[in-house]
Design a protein around this motif. Structure first.
Motif, PDB file in Angstrom:
ATOM      1  N   ASP A   1      -0.852  60.553  28.747  1.00  0.00           N
ATOM      2  CA  ASP A   1       0.224  60.823  27.793  1.00  0.00           C
ATOM      3  C   ASP A   1       1.602  60.571  28.386  1.00  0.00           C
ATOM      4  OD1 ASP A   1      -1.423  61.510  25.644  1.00  0.00           O
ATOM      5  OD2 ASP A   1      -1.551  63.591  26.281  1.00  0.00           O
ATOM      6  N   TYR A   2       1.858  61.034  29.610  1.00  0.00           N
ATOM      7  CA  TYR A   2       3.220  60.914  30.130  1.00  0.00           C
ATOM      8  C   TYR A   2       3.496  59.592  30.831  1.00  0.00           C
ATOM      9  CZ  TYR A   2       1.588  62.576  34.792  1.00  0.00           C
ATOM     10  OH  TYR A   2       0.950  62.739  35.996  1.00  0.00           O
ATOM     11  N   ALA A   3       2.501  58.749  31.039  1.00  0.00           N
ATOM     12  CA  ALA A   3       2.772  57.503  31.742  1.00  0.00           C
ATOM     13  C   ALA A   3       2.015  56.303  31.173  1.00  0.00           C
ATOM     14  CB  ALA A   3       2.447  57.651  33.228  1.00  0.00           C
ATOM     15  N   MET A   4       0.718  56.409  31.034  1.00  0.00           N
ATOM     16  CA  MET A   4      -0.085  55.225  30.789  1.00  0.00           C
ATOM     17  C   MET A   4       0.036  54.658  29.378  1.00  0.00           C
ATOM     18  SD  MET A   4      -0.812  54.979  33.844  1.00  0.00           S
ATOM     19  CE  MET A   4      -1.355  53.319  33.539  1.00  0.00           C
ATOM     20  N   TRP A   5       0.199  55.496  28.354  1.00  0.00           N
ATOM     21  CA  TRP A   5       0.352  54.940  27.008  1.00  0.00           C
ATOM     22  C   TRP A   5       1.611  54.093  26.920  1.00  0.00           C
ATOM     23  CZ3 TRP A   5      -3.739  54.232  24.561  1.00  0.00           C
ATOM     24  CH2 TRP A   5      -4.734  55.175  24.453  1.00  0.00           C
TER      25      TRP A   5
END
Length: 122
Positions: free
Chosen positions: A53-57
């Motif tokens: 959620d906080y990086a990969m999307w």
């Protein structure tokens, strides 16, 4: 995960979506020998603590930008896999490295959102 962590030295973290907490999912994970964090041991609605959620999307979206829009479910799945392959393991590992600091901040905020700190959480 078995390719990235062949020794099995990882713990699966997932959100509290019904599909993740269902009995069938738990049985599957147990049958596969996957260590995971149980629903009651993880704060609900916690995108601040989930590397996807906080990086990969965001990384997936950046790779996807400007490409053709899939029309079918199978095309969408193929496009996500294609984009995912373009993201290096180093980027995934970098997102995980920030996790300990994020946990500390969420604890300090008593479970509150870190949205206002997005640029300061590395």
């Amino acid at each position: 995960m078995s390719e990235i962590y062949p020794q099995g030295d990882f713990i699966l973290q997932q959100d509290c979506a019904t599909s993740h907490t269902s009995r069938a999912t738990k049985i599957f994970l147990i049958d596969k020998g996957v260590d995971y964090i149980a629903k009651d041991d993880w704060p609900p609605h916690s995108p601040d603590l989930n590397p996807m959620d906080y990086a990969m999307w965001d990384s997936l979206y950046e790779v996807y930008m400007g490409q053709s829009i899939p029309f079918t479910l199978n095309e969408l799945k193929a496009k996500i896999k294609e984009c995912w392959r373009q993201i290096g393991i180093e980027e995934v590992q970098k997102s995980i490295v920030t996790w300990h600091n994020r946990v500390r901040v969420v604890v300090q905020l008593e479970g509150g959102s870190t949205d206002h700190l997005k640029n300061g959480l590395h």
